[in-house]
Design a protein around this motif. Structure first.
Motif, PDB file in Angstrom:
ATOM      1  N   UNK A 122       2.774   5.794   3.281  1.00 37.74           N
ATOM      2  CA  UNK A 122       4.243   5.957   3.880  1.00 37.74           C
ATOM      3  C   UNK A 122       5.352   5.323   3.208  1.00 37.74           C
ATOM      4  N   UNK A 123       6.388   6.063   3.287  1.00 40.83           N
ATOM      5  CA  UNK A 123       7.695   5.723   2.783  1.00 40.83           C
ATOM      6  C   UNK A 123       8.021   4.318   2.881  1.00 40.83           C
ATOM      7  N   UNK A 124       7.953   3.796   4.354  1.00 37.16           N
ATOM      8  CA  UNK A 124       8.777   2.369   4.376  1.00 37.16           C
ATOM      9  C   UNK A 124       7.626   1.567   4.054  1.00 37.16           C
ATOM     10  N   UNK A 125       6.243   1.768   4.047  1.00 36.17           N
ATOM     11  CA  UNK A 125       5.313   0.800   3.538  1.00 36.17           C
ATOM     12  C   UNK A 125       5.345   0.567   2.106  1.00 36.17           C
ATOM     13  N   UNK A 126       5.680   1.686   1.267  1.00 41.02           N
ATOM     14  CA  UNK A 126       5.594   1.416  -0.132  1.00 41.02           C
ATOM     15  C   UNK A 126       6.978   1.415  -0.860  1.00 41.02           C
ATOM     16  N   UNK A 127       7.832   1.404  -0.168  1.00 38.75           N
ATOM     17  CA  UNK A 127       9.223   1.332  -0.753  1.00 38.75           C
ATOM     18  C   UNK A 127       9.387   0.474  -1.926  1.00 38.75           C
ATOM     19  N   UNK A 128      10.090   1.018  -2.942  1.00 36.42           N
ATOM     20  CA  UNK A 128      10.353   0.344  -4.221  1.00 36.42           C
ATOM     21  C   UNK A 128      11.632  -0.364  -4.222  1.00 36.42           C
ATOM     22  N   UNK A 129      12.379   0.007  -3.143  1.00 32.06           N
ATOM     23  CA  UNK A 129      13.639  -0.610  -2.951  1.00 32.06           C
ATOM     24  C   UNK A 129      13.896  -2.011  -2.309  1.00 32.06           C
ATOM     25  N   UNK A 130      12.520  -2.636  -1.775  1.00 32.85           N
ATOM     26  CA  UNK A 130      12.702  -3.827  -1.057  1.00 32.85           C
ATOM     27  C   UNK A 130      12.679  -5.154  -2.274  1.00 32.85           C
ATOM     28  N   UNK A 131      13.548  -6.039  -1.893  1.00 32.03           N
ATOM     29  CA  UNK A 131      13.672  -7.235  -2.766  1.00 32.03           C
ATOM     30  C   UNK A 131      12.493  -7.949  -2.938  1.00 32.03           C
ATOM     31  N   UNK A 132      12.086  -8.846  -3.824  1.00 34.58           N
ATOM     32  CA  UNK A 132      10.905  -9.592  -3.946  1.00 34.58           C
ATOM     33  C   UNK A 132      10.786 -10.211  -2.629  1.00 34.58           C
ATOM     34  N   UNK A 133      11.612 -10.950  -2.220  1.00 29.11           N
ATOM     35  CA  UNK A 133      11.453 -11.725  -0.731  1.00 29.11           C
ATOM     36  C   UNK A 133      10.972 -11.001   0.233  1.00 29.11           C
ATOM     37  N   UNK A 134      11.531  -9.701   0.366  1.00 32.21           N
ATOM     38  CA  UNK A 134      11.207  -8.866   1.556  1.00 32.21           C
ATOM     39  C   UNK A 134       9.668  -8.496   1.193  1.00 32.21           C
TER      40      UNK A 134
END
Length: 193
Positions: A122-134
């Protein structure tokens, strides 16, 4: 398969959108009706075998047996049985056995396979846009959901909040964005006639 699926989905979109040349609400409703019929048949098959359904999606069902673990041989046989219920153009695939299957939201899942490998879908589970802390927060929450960590959600939340209040290095709290240069022409207004 992915290209064919996208292509066929676009037909459904054209059928269901008013004002387009090939708009056909009747055809669009037939697509969804037939899809429901296919899923209902598969669900009834699962129920007749004593399985409990975990998830029904637009093109798949996930199930388990409440009294025993499934084997690879059993799931292969199940796939043959389900496929025998449908015409040759409709083919169900065996996506494997998962020890843990968590539905986070529509089309977003956490799965742990028989080798204890965690798979995210799923897109929200594998998002590459998350910061390392998130990403770390997400990993900690996933570990709780799949039973790899006994911490509570509150403990994880407060730990991450405490870390956020003590930032000394911004890097884990930000992400790199590659800048792109646009090719454009530039005219100096002072040189215009």
């Amino acid at each position: 398969d992915a290209v064919a699926k996208a292509f066929l989905n676009s037909f459904y979109g054209f059928y269901g959108t008013k004002g387009l040349h090939f708009s056909s609400p009747h055809c669009a409703s037939e697509v969804t009706r037939y899809g429901r019929e296919i899923l209902t048949t598969a669900m009834e098959w699962a129920d007749s075998k004593g399985y409990k359904i975990v998830l029904v999606d637009t093109d798949s069902i996930k199930y388990y047996h409440p009294e025993r673990e499934l084997t690879a041989e059993e799931t292969a046989q199940n796939t043959k049985e389900v496929n025998a219920l449908f015409p040759s153009g409709i083919k169900w695939d065996d996506e494997g056995i998962y020890k843990v299957f968590v539905v986070v939201k529509s089309k977003n899942y956490i799965m742990v396979d028989s080798n204890d490998k965690v798979k995210l879908k799923g897109s929200s589970m594998k998002s590459s846009k998350l910061e390392p802390s998130l990403k770390n927060l997400q990993k900690d929450i996933i570990n709780i959901l799949i039973g790899r960590d006994n911490a509570s959600f509150e403990q994880v939340y407060y730990t991450h909040c405490r870390n956020a209040s003590r930032i000394t290095d911004i890097k884990p709290w930000s992400r790199d964005r590659k800048s792109t240069r646009l090719n454009s022409s530039h005219t100096d207004i002072s040189r215009m006639p």
